[in-house]
Scaffold this motif. Structure first.
Motif, PDB file in Angstrom:
ATOM      1  N   LYS A  59       0.850  -1.196   0.000  1.00  0.00           N
ATOM      2  CA  LYS A  59       0.000   0.000   0.000  1.00  0.00           C
ATOM      3  C   LYS A  59       0.889   1.251   0.000  1.00  0.00           C
ATOM      4  O   LYS A  59       1.680   1.447   0.924  1.00  0.00           O
ATOM      5  CB  LYS A  59      -0.885  -0.012   1.249  1.00  0.00           C
ATOM      6  N   VAL A  60       0.756   2.048  -1.047  1.00  0.00           N
ATOM      7  CA  VAL A  60       1.618   3.227  -1.193  1.00  0.00           C
ATOM      8  C   VAL A  60       0.758   4.484  -1.319  1.00  0.00           C
ATOM      9  O   VAL A  60      -0.204   4.518  -2.084  1.00  0.00           O
ATOM     10  CB  VAL A  60       2.521   3.100  -2.445  1.00  0.00           C
ATOM     11  N   LYS A  75       0.271  15.625   8.633  1.00  0.00           N
ATOM     12  CA  LYS A  75       0.665  14.652   7.593  1.00  0.00           C
ATOM     13  C   LYS A  75       0.745  13.251   8.200  1.00  0.00           C
ATOM     14  O   LYS A  75       0.333  12.269   7.592  1.00  0.00           O
ATOM     15  CB  LYS A  75       2.023  15.080   7.020  1.00  0.00           C
ATOM     16  N   ARG A  76       1.286  13.190   9.424  1.00  0.00           N
ATOM     17  CA  ARG A  76       1.425  11.873  10.067  1.00  0.00           C
ATOM     18  C   ARG A  76       0.042  11.237  10.269  1.00  0.00           C
ATOM     19  O   ARG A  76      -0.165  10.059   9.999  1.00  0.00           O
ATOM     20  CB  ARG A  76       2.155  12.011  11.410  1.00  0.00           C
ATOM     21  N   ARG A  77      -0.911  12.060  10.707  1.00  0.00           N
ATOM     22  CA  ARG A  77      -2.274  11.532  10.911  1.00  0.00           C
ATOM     23  C   ARG A  77      -2.854  11.051   9.586  1.00  0.00           C
ATOM     24  O   ARG A  77      -3.503  10.012   9.510  1.00  0.00           O
ATOM     25  CB  ARG A  77      -3.180  12.614  11.514  1.00  0.00           C
ATOM     26  N   ALA A  78      -2.588  11.813   8.512  1.00  0.00           N
ATOM     27  CA  ALA A  78      -3.120  11.444   7.191  1.00  0.00           C
ATOM     28  C   ALA A  78      -2.535  10.120   6.719  1.00  0.00           C
ATOM     29  O   ALA A  78      -3.244   9.271   6.171  1.00  0.00           O
ATOM     30  CB  ALA A  78      -2.815  12.547   6.182  1.00  0.00           C
ATOM     31  N   VAL A  79      -1.228   9.950   6.953  1.00  0.00           N
ATOM     32  CA  VAL A  79      -0.574   8.707   6.528  1.00  0.00           C
ATOM     33  C   VAL A  79      -1.170   7.534   7.301  1.00  0.00           C
ATOM     34  O   VAL A  79      -1.509   6.492   6.731  1.00  0.00           O
ATOM     35  CB  VAL A  79       0.960   8.792   6.743  1.00  0.00           C
ATOM     36  N   GLU A  80      -1.342   7.723   8.595  1.00  0.00           N
ATOM     37  CA  GLU A  80      -1.906   6.638   9.417  1.00  0.00           C
ATOM     38  C   GLU A  80      -3.316   6.296   8.954  1.00  0.00           C
ATOM     39  O   GLU A  80      -3.682   5.134   8.838  1.00  0.00           O
ATOM     40  CB  GLU A  80      -1.897   7.049  10.891  1.00  0.00           C
ATOM     41  N   GLN A  81      -4.086   7.347   8.669  1.00  0.00           N
ATOM     42  CA  GLN A  81      -5.473   7.148   8.219  1.00  0.00           C
ATOM     43  C   GLN A  81      -5.521   6.379   6.897  1.00  0.00           C
ATOM     44  O   GLN A  81      -6.413   5.578   6.665  1.00  0.00           O
ATOM     45  CB  GLN A  81      -6.108   8.518   8.029  1.00  0.00           C
ATOM     46  N   SER A  82      -4.536   6.629   6.037  1.00  0.00           N
ATOM     47  CA  SER A  82      -4.538   5.976   4.719  1.00  0.00           C
ATOM     48  C   SER A  82      -4.131   4.506   4.818  1.00  0.00           C
ATOM     49  O   SER A  82      -4.404   3.722   3.927  1.00  0.00           O
ATOM     50  CB  SER A  82      -3.571   6.692   3.772  1.00  0.00           C
ATOM     51  N   GLY A  83      -3.452   4.153   5.884  1.00  0.00           N
ATOM     52  CA  GLY A  83      -2.980   2.778   6.046  1.00  0.00           C
ATOM     53  C   GLY A  83      -1.789   2.456   5.158  1.00  0.00           C
ATOM     54  O   GLY A  83      -1.447   1.283   4.958  1.00  0.00           O
ATOM     55  N   GLU A 123       1.834   1.709   3.740  1.00  0.00           N
ATOM     56  CA  GLU A 123       3.077   1.157   4.302  1.00  0.00           C
ATOM     57  C   GLU A 123       4.266   1.973   3.816  1.00  0.00           C
ATOM     58  O   GLU A 123       5.305   2.030   4.459  1.00  0.00           O
ATOM     59  CB  GLU A 123       3.259  -0.297   3.845  1.00  0.00           C
ATOM     60  N   VAL A 124       4.089   2.564   2.632  1.00  0.00           N
ATOM     61  CA  VAL A 124       5.161   3.386   2.054  1.00  0.00           C
ATOM     62  C   VAL A 124       4.569   4.735   1.658  1.00  0.00           C
ATOM     63  O   VAL A 124       3.482   4.795   1.080  1.00  0.00           O
ATOM     64  CB  VAL A 124       5.768   2.709   0.800  1.00  0.00           C
ATOM     65  N   ARG A 183      10.642  11.284   7.233  1.00  0.00           N
ATOM     66  CA  ARG A 183      11.276  10.260   8.086  1.00  0.00           C
ATOM     67  C   ARG A 183      11.327  10.739   9.536  1.00  0.00           C
ATOM     68  O   ARG A 183      11.153   9.954  10.464  1.00  0.00           O
ATOM     69  CB  ARG A 183      12.689   9.951   7.579  1.00  0.00           C
ATOM     70  N   THR A 184      11.547  12.032   9.709  1.00  0.00           N
ATOM     71  CA  THR A 184      11.592  12.573  11.072  1.00  0.00           C
ATOM     72  C   THR A 184      10.191  12.603  11.672  1.00  0.00           C
ATOM     73  O   THR A 184       9.975  12.166  12.799  1.00  0.00           O
ATOM     74  CB  THR A 184      12.175  14.014  11.045  1.00  0.00           C
ATOM     75  N   GLY A 185       9.242  13.106  10.897  1.00  0.00           N
ATOM     76  CA  GLY A 185       7.910  13.372  11.444  1.00  0.00           C
ATOM     77  C   GLY A 185       7.002  12.159  11.514  1.00  0.00           C
ATOM     78  O   GLY A 185       6.126  12.094  12.368  1.00  0.00           O
ATOM     79  N   LEU A 186       7.185  11.191  10.620  1.00  0.00           N
ATOM     80  CA  LEU A 186       6.269  10.038  10.630  1.00  0.00           C
ATOM     81  C   LEU A 186       6.596   9.064  11.753  1.00  0.00           C
ATOM     82  O   LEU A 186       5.788   8.208  12.100  1.00  0.00           O
ATOM     83  CB  LEU A 186       6.305   9.303   9.283  1.00  0.00           C
ATOM     84  N   GLN A 187       7.793   9.197  12.297  1.00  0.00           N
ATOM     85  CA  GLN A 187       8.203   8.372  13.442  1.00  0.00           C
ATOM     86  C   GLN A 187       7.940   6.889  13.189  1.00  0.00           C
ATOM     87  O   GLN A 187       7.368   6.185  14.018  1.00  0.00           O
ATOM     88  CB  GLN A 187       7.473   8.822  14.706  1.00  0.00           C
ATOM     89  N   GLY A 188       8.296   6.452  11.994  1.00  0.00           N
ATOM     90  CA  GLY A 188       8.188   5.027  11.681  1.00  0.00           C
ATOM     91  C   GLY A 188       6.804   4.577  11.251  1.00  0.00           C
ATOM     92  O   GLY A 188       6.570   3.384  11.033  1.00  0.00           O
ATOM     93  N   ALA A 189       5.846   5.522  11.130  1.00  0.00           N
ATOM     94  CA  ALA A 189       4.478   5.133  10.743  1.00  0.00           C
ATOM     95  C   ALA A 189       4.452   4.505   9.350  1.00  0.00           C
ATOM     96  O   ALA A 189       3.561   3.705   9.038  1.00  0.00           O
ATOM     97  CB  ALA A 189       3.557   6.350  10.782  1.00  0.00           C
ATOM     98  N   ALA A 190       5.404   4.865   8.506  1.00  0.00           N
ATOM     99  CA  ALA A 190       5.496   4.275   7.159  1.00  0.00           C
ATOM    100  C   ALA A 190       6.918   4.480   6.648  1.00  0.00           C
ATOM    101  O   ALA A 190       7.632   5.368   7.112  1.00  0.00           O
ATOM    102  CB  ALA A 190       4.503   4.948   6.217  1.00  0.00           C
ATOM    103  N   GLU A 191       7.285   3.647   5.687  1.00  0.00           N
ATOM    104  CA  GLU A 191       8.592   3.812   5.055  1.00  0.00           C
ATOM    105  C   GLU A 191       8.503   4.982   4.064  1.00  0.00           C
ATOM    106  O   GLU A 191       7.418   5.237   3.524  1.00  0.00           O
ATOM    107  CB  GLU A 191       8.932   2.524   4.298  1.00  0.00           C
ATOM    108  N   VAL A 192       9.606   5.668   3.834  1.00  0.00           N
ATOM    109  CA  VAL A 192       9.573   6.822   2.930  1.00  0.00           C
ATOM    110  C   VAL A 192      10.500   6.555   1.742  1.00  0.00           C
ATOM    111  O   VAL A 192      11.658   6.166   1.930  1.00  0.00           O
ATOM    112  CB  VAL A 192      10.031   8.103   3.670  1.00  0.00           C
TER     113      VAL A 192
END
Ligand code: SF4
Ligand code: SF4
Length: 571
Positions: free
Chosen positions: A460-461, A521-529, A531-532, A545-554
């Motif tokens: 999922k990208v 942005k981090r919340r949006a990435v998490e909401q989208s599910g 992985e990248v 990479r700093t802000g997502l704190q590992g929520a997804a690969e960049v």
């Protein structure tokens, strides 16, 4: 498709009107009349004749199905002749709509200040008298909405002539996309507010420094503004009047390429030592005095995930692609890698070269200097031009100049603004036409290399659309490419087009604010599910990479394309 075209035309309406004639503005003074639906074509004919006679350009649109016309003439209300035409049009059109068409002065926008003068004519003296009595019984001292709806003040009393003499329409579309406003929710920390500050006749850098330096130069406001106002450019103009001294020292060192690169390689060799949490905390403290000279908020936060510095720079790794001094261009395509892809060991430069090769292109890596974005951001326009001249000369002679970095893409395309009115402007315009982001290159290429997925299941990208690439007009290509990769399940995430807050060096200049911006942005990435998260800019990659704190690969879009091509090769 037709519906999309119609919406596109509708959305382009106000930007077109604002750009039609720089001296005139769309003025809403008869903007909401309504007539019986079966007489709308007669109304439009009447309006066209009326404005043709006045020699006033006009846009007529609205809700044709229910007889509601929005009529937007272009006028300069500070011009006496145009002012008279406006007053004449106001009375004649409203009166005609009432008398000839049996219509109404207002379909959906409310009477407010503009139509108050006509409310009595529209409803008649008896009903209007009732309105007045009702209003008086609730508001005997007239403190509620004075001058609005129940008022006989002429509409011209309410016109803000100073505001209408400026290019900004105060619509706040820029605030809606400004990442600083999103965090601070205050007009003095917003794009629209900054327009007022930097264009004020009493502007001084010292009294406005805090706010003028808070802009990220993300250009989101420029992309959104229907009036063609570029607040970020106005701010850059002000910064150019007061360049930051510390940044000047750093950028002049940066311009001494050989010494600067030796220093970076030294840092790269020992990164595994100094890039440890404890030492980073120490560095944060030790560098504070220097950082404060860059900005009061600047710091080298230990939480900032630094990219791995390359021990061998991109140009060292591909000597065969570097044309010798005095040698003619050997390829039709130059790769403008910029600083990040050259100095960071993040795989972006290798991916761009690998993708180009798959498309049958052996690019040249001509001599290049920083495109100039960070340099101009700190007010050093002369230094930015110095590097830009080198780039203009070395990129001449190539049919295409491919980029992988969103900021370089925009800056190269913006060289005509940097050199406006100067001898270099023509060559800058020529370069701007040839600059092609790698995602555009792949989309346009007639070669279609085989692709395959990396794993048995799809990954999922989501796509983070870098602000500078959006400002450069590249939005569809990266998304279309991602959606077409065999191993990718593409998801459009919420707020994909919002700034992530990195903005090149902004995450050093004001780390805390940049982290407040990236939170959305981090919340949006998490909401989208996803992985990248794919993006098109090495600077955005650091921030994500700093802000997502590992929520997804960049990853960079070019890296995902490269993976798909290489997976097909392995099969
Ligand atoms: S700068 Fe543009 S987008 Fe912002 S308020 Fe003014 S007109 Fe609207
Ligand atoms: S460039 Fe970005 S941060 Fe600056 S005013 Fe525009 S939207 Fe706001």
């Amino acid at each position: 498709e037709q519906r999309e075209q119609l919406w596109k035309a509708r959305k382009a309406l106000y930007p077109t009107l604002y750009r039609f004639d720089p001296r005139k503005k769309p003025i809403n003074f008869v903007d909401d009349v309504v007539v019986p639906a079966d007489r709308i074509s007669e109304l439009i004919r009447y309006l066209e004749e009326f404005f043709a006679e006045q020699r006033v350009p006009v846009a007529i649109f609205g809700h044709i199905g229910n007889g509601n016309a929005h009529i937007i003439p272009l006028l300069d209300v500070n011009n006496q002749d145009d002012f008279q035409k406006m007053v004449q049009g106001y009375h004649e059109i409203h009166q005609t709509v009432l008398d000839r068409f049996g219509g109404s002065i207002c379909g959906e926008h409310g009477d407010g200040r503009v139509r108050a003068e006509y409310v009595k004519t529209m409803f008649g003296p008896e009903l209007y008298g009732l309105f007045v009595r009702v209003k008086q019984s609730f508001d005997p001292t007239g403190v509620f909405n004075p001058g609005i709806k129940i008022s006989d003040r002429p509409f011209t009393d309410h016109i803000d002539y100073v505001r209408l003499s400026k290019p900004c329409a105060t619509c706040a579309k820029c605030n809606a996309v400004c990442p600083v406003y999103d965090v601070f929710q205050s007009e003095d920390m917003s794009s629209r507010g900054w327009f007022e500050i930097v264009t004020d006749k009493n502007y001084s850098y010292l009294s406005s420094k805090r706010v003028v330096e808070a802009c990220l130069n993300c250009k989101s406001c420029r992309t959104a503004c229907p009036a063609g106002v570029d607040v970020s450019q106005l701010i850059l103009d002000r910064r150019a009047e007061s360049p930051n001294e510390m940044a000047g020292v750093l950028f002049r060192f940066h311009a001494q390429t050989a010494r600067f690169e030796r220093f970076l390689k030294f840092l790269a060799r020992y990164q595994s030592i100094w890039d440890q949490p404890l030492i980073r905390r120490l560095l944060d403290r030790l560098t504070k005095p220097l950082m404060h000279r860059l900005a009061e908020t600047a710091r080298l936060s230990p939480k900032l995930v630094l990219p791995r510095l390359a021990r061998r720079h991109l140009r060292d790794r591909y000597p065969e692609l570097i044309p010798q001094a005095g040698q003619e261009a050997r390829s039709q395509v130059a790769y403008f890698h910029g600083c990040a892809a050259n100095y960071f060991d993040d795989g972006v430069g290798d991916a761009v070269i690998s993708v180009l090769r798959k498309h049958g292109v052996e690019p040249d890596l001509p001599t290049q200097r920083c495109s100039g974005t960070p340099i101009e951001t700190y007010g050093h326009r002369a230094l930015a031009k110095e590097g830009a001249r080198v780039n203009l000369a070395s990129m001449a002679g190539y049919a295409k100049v491919v980029t992988g970095c969103a900021s370089c893409t925009l800056m190269l395309k913006d060289y005509p603004i940097l050199f406006a009115g100067e001898p270099e402007q023509a060559s800058a315009q020529d370069l701007a036409k040839r600059v092609t982001h790698i995602s555009e290159f792949v989309s346009q290429s007639p070669v279609k290399p085989a692709m395959a997925g990396l794993q048995s299941r799809k990954c999922k990208v989501a796509y983070h659309s870098s602000c500078h690439l959006r400002a450069a007009g590249v939005t569809k290509e990266p998304r279309a490419i991602l959606a077409g990769l065999p191993g990718v399940d593409y998801v459009e995430m919420p707020d994909a087009d919002r700034c992530a807050g990195g903005a090149g060096t902004y995450l050093v200049k004001d780390f805390d604010t940049s982290q407040r911006i990236v939170e959305r942005k981090r919340r949006a990435v998490e909401q989208s599910g996803a992985e990248v998260v794919a993006t098109s800019c090495p600077a955005c990659m650091i921030q994500l990479r700093t802000g997502l704190q590992g929520a997804a690969e960049v990853k960079h879009v070019a890296q995902l394309i490269q993976e798909a091509y290489e997976a097909a090769d392995r099969r």
